[in-house]
Motif scaffolding. Structure first.
Motif, PDB file in Angstrom:
ATOM      1  N   THR A  82       0.847  -1.198   0.000  1.00 52.17           N
ATOM      2  CA  THR A  82       0.000   0.000   0.000  1.00 52.17           C
ATOM      3  C   THR A  82       0.877   1.241   0.000  1.00 52.17           C
ATOM      4  OG1 THR A  82      -1.759  -1.130   1.216  1.00 52.17           O
ATOM      5  CG2 THR A  82      -1.813   1.267   1.211  1.00 52.17           C
ATOM      6  N   GLN A  83       0.537   2.155  -0.874  1.00 48.89           N
ATOM      7  CA  GLN A  83       1.269   3.419  -0.982  1.00 48.89           C
ATOM      8  C   GLN A  83       0.277   4.578  -0.905  1.00 48.89           C
ATOM      9  OE1 GLN A  83       4.554   4.086  -1.158  1.00 48.89           O
ATOM     10  NE2 GLN A  83       4.164   6.274  -1.263  1.00 48.89           N
ATOM     11  N   LEU A  99      -6.454  15.396  -3.788  1.00 57.76           N
ATOM     12  CA  LEU A  99      -6.885  14.025  -3.535  1.00 57.76           C
ATOM     13  C   LEU A  99      -5.805  13.278  -2.752  1.00 57.76           C
ATOM     14  CD1 LEU A  99      -8.329  13.048  -7.031  1.00 57.76           C
ATOM     15  CD2 LEU A  99      -9.602  13.824  -5.042  1.00 57.76           C
ATOM     16  N   THR A 100      -6.244  12.525  -1.762  1.00 54.63           N
ATOM     17  CA  THR A 100      -5.350  11.625  -1.035  1.00 54.63           C
ATOM     18  C   THR A 100      -5.779  10.202  -1.348  1.00 54.63           C
ATOM     19  OG1 THR A 100      -5.048  13.229   0.753  1.00 54.63           O
ATOM     20  CG2 THR A 100      -4.466  10.955   1.222  1.00 54.63           C
ATOM     21  N   ARG A 180      -9.019   8.468   0.056  1.00 54.59           N
ATOM     22  CA  ARG A 180      -9.063   8.734   1.501  1.00 54.59           C
ATOM     23  C   ARG A 180      -9.702  10.087   1.796  1.00 54.59           C
ATOM     24  NH1 ARG A 180      -5.625   5.670   4.706  1.00 54.59           N
ATOM     25  NH2 ARG A 180      -5.199   7.461   6.029  1.00 54.59           N
ATOM     26  N   THR A 181      -9.324  11.107   1.060  1.00 53.26           N
ATOM     27  CA  THR A 181      -9.914  12.441   1.257  1.00 53.26           C
ATOM     28  C   THR A 181     -10.011  13.170  -0.074  1.00 53.26           C
ATOM     29  OG1 THR A 181      -7.746  13.462   1.699  1.00 53.26           O
ATOM     30  CG2 THR A 181      -9.020  12.684   3.613  1.00 53.26           C
ATOM     31  N   VAL A 182     -11.012  14.035  -0.171  1.00 51.49           N
ATOM     32  CA  VAL A 182     -11.160  14.965  -1.296  1.00 51.49           C
ATOM     33  C   VAL A 182     -11.256  16.360  -0.695  1.00 51.49           C
ATOM     34  CG1 VAL A 182     -12.561  15.681  -3.256  1.00 51.49           C
ATOM     35  CG2 VAL A 182     -12.347  13.252  -2.706  1.00 51.49           C
ATOM     36  N   THR A 183     -10.278  17.204  -0.970  1.00 56.85           N
ATOM     37  CA  THR A 183     -10.205  18.526  -0.347  1.00 56.85           C
ATOM     38  C   THR A 183     -10.393  19.605  -1.404  1.00 56.85           C
ATOM     39  OG1 THR A 183      -8.647  17.649   1.277  1.00 56.85           O
ATOM     40  CG2 THR A 183      -8.849  20.044   1.119  1.00 56.85           C
TER      41      THR A 183
END
Length: 290
Positions: A82-83, A99-100, A180-183
């Motif tokens: 996993t990266q 984006l993460t 994981r996240t959208v900022t």
């Protein structure tokens, strides 16, 4: 003949000892290059310096392998890895979105030799990350920030599927890409969230209206049923039937224990009754004393 050999060997012993010591020193010095250990979850690719170069048609499995010291064994982790990766992309309105991602990947075991020959050990940053970024930039540029923020109609999922199909042809296997996240920029994020709240409020209000409409329909049907019932009953009611029903109701009351009942009939042919219950049927037919 044997004596001659022993005599010759006796003269060569010091030289043989020296050669043995040199060989032993070479083995100790190059031990880690000669005896290669491939651990669990790994695969080896051999580079033969003076012959075939990179061996692409054979993968060295787990265990200990004897290799010439001038050759090199490259070991790859073939487990799922996993990266985490962060990057910025622009929408169709030129607004940046951060984006993460969590990328789960592994090299294809059977083609790890070709992967080493054509890409190299740094294949994650050479093909996996750039390919995913390329697909995201190419597709996200056609959508609004709101569509990306709420993942409308699984937009991001379809983009990742396209990227995974492309990577499958490059000797690596990407099992999944997790967002994981959208900022978004703060002001844009607040505006989108406000709009979503208003849409939810509207849907709630619309739902309440539909409930009230159904309730109004129910009451109308109920009223129509009561009206029809009364019309049917009014056609069959007469004075004798009403008097008979009154007698039946009085008898039922009289059957209750520990009950004091006073009933005064009304009208010309009413059923005036005064007495303690249980009341006999004879008492019910007698008018009350004035």
């Amino acid at each position: 003949m044997i004596k001659k050999f022993l005599k010759w060997l006796k003269g060569k012993i010091p030289l043989l000892i020296v050669l043995a010591l040199i060989l032993l020193l070479l083995i100790v010095f190059f031990f880690n290059r000669i005896f290669i250990t491939i651990n669990s979850g790994e695969a080896g690719v051999l580079y033969q310096r003076f012959s075939a170069g990179t061996v692409t048609d054979y993968v060295y499995a787990e265990g200990i392998h004897l290799v010439a010291p001038w050759d090199t064994m490259y070991i790859y982790n073939v487990r799922i890895q996993t990266q985490l990766h962060d990057f910025e992309v622009l929408t169709n309105r030129g607004l940046p979105i951060n984006l993460t991602l969590a990328i789960r990947y592994r090299p294809e075991y059977e083609t790890v030799g070709l992967l080493h020959q054509q890409v190299g050990p740094n294949y994650l940053n050479t093909i996996i990350v750039p390919e995913i970024e390329s697909e995201l930039r190419k597709h996200i540029g056609h959508y609004n920030p709101e569509d990306i923020y709420i993942n409308k109609e699984n937009i991001l999922t379809e983009i990742f599927v396209s990227a995974l199909d492309s990577l499958g042809q490059k000797f690596v296997k990407v099992n999944d890409v997790v967002i994981r996240t959208v900022t978004l920029p703060t002001e844009i994020k607040k505006a989108i969230e406000k709009k979503l709240i208003e849409e939810q409020s509207y849907q709630t209000y619309d739902f309440k209206l539909k409930i009230e409409e159904k309730e109004a329909e129910r009451k109308l049907i109920e009223a129509q049923g009561i009206r029809d019932y009364q019309e049917i009953i009014s056609e069959t009611l007469n004075e004798k039937l009403i008097k008979w029903q009154g007698i039946q109701a009085t008898l039922q009351l009289s059957e209750s224990e520990n009950t004091k009942v006073v009933i005064i009939g009304g009208g010309k042919d009413g059923l005036p009754i005064i007495g303690n219950v249980p009341i006999s049927s004879n008492e019910m037919t007698q008018p009350a004393s004035p």
